[in-house]
Design a protein around this motif. Structure first.
Motif: not given
Length: 193
Positions: A160-161, A153-154, A83-87
């Motif tokens: 996250t994965q 981000w990477q 969700y944080l990455l989505e934001i």
């Protein structure tokens, strides 16, 4: 409750639960706020503010669904990270396969050990696996948090994965331990019949 504009309140799960937009959450506050929101959007309370009963019921159901979705998203480290990455607009590669072969080898071994222990109802192995999984979860959570804060981000996507895989393992080992404990208790009860 005087304002029935769920779109204004529900567009950010962190805001809905009055949490800062960060990876670390205070689970007890999250739980307390869940109860508050459930009470606030209970059909009886929503009906007090709307003359149309059907509309009140619909608002209540929509709000409850979003509240539950937000709570589940923020409670679990993998979904919270996603969700944080989505934001941040960085979630496009989260569903790709994990490329870290060392992690995959370790994870596959844990998965096989876990599956064997569940099949054999081996409480000792399950009890040994659980802290190992929790430790790996903590490690990946720290990796994500640091990477998110530095906008790496990477690394955040990679963490996250891995969190997604480890959260599933943790849920399975917890279920396995519960099932073994229940079966063990049932066996003990049979001795006293």
């Amino acid at each position: 409750m005087t304002d029935m504009t769920p779109e204004a309140q529900f567009d950010n799960f962190f805001a809905l639960f009055e949490q800062p937009v960060q990876f670390e959450v205070h689970q007890e506050r999250l739980d307390q706020h869940l109860r508050l929101l459930q009470k606030q959007y209970h059909p009886d309370n929503v009906a007090k503010n709307l003359a149309d009963t059907a509309q009140a019921q619909q608002h209540s159901e929509q709000a409850s669904a979003l509240i539950n979705q937000a709570y589940q998203t923020l409670s679990a480290p993998d979904s919270r990270a996603s969700y944080l990455l989505e934001i941040a607009g960085q979630a496009q590669n989260v569903e790709h396969s994990i490329a870290d072969l060392e992690f995959l080898e370790d994870a596959m071994q844990m998965r096989m050990d876990l599956d064997d222990a569940i099949t054999d109802k081996d409480r000792l192995v399950l009890q040994q696996l659980h802290p190992q999984i929790v430790e790996r979860l903590a490690k990946q959570s720290d990796r994500f948090s640091n990477a998110y804060q530095s906008k790496d981000w990477q690394t955040a996507i990679d963490a996250t994965q891995k969190l997604k895989f480890l959260v599933k393992l943790n849920a399975d080992v917890t279920t396995g331990l519960d099932e073994v404990a229940t079966a063990h208790q049932a066996d003990d009860d049979d001795l006293y019949v």
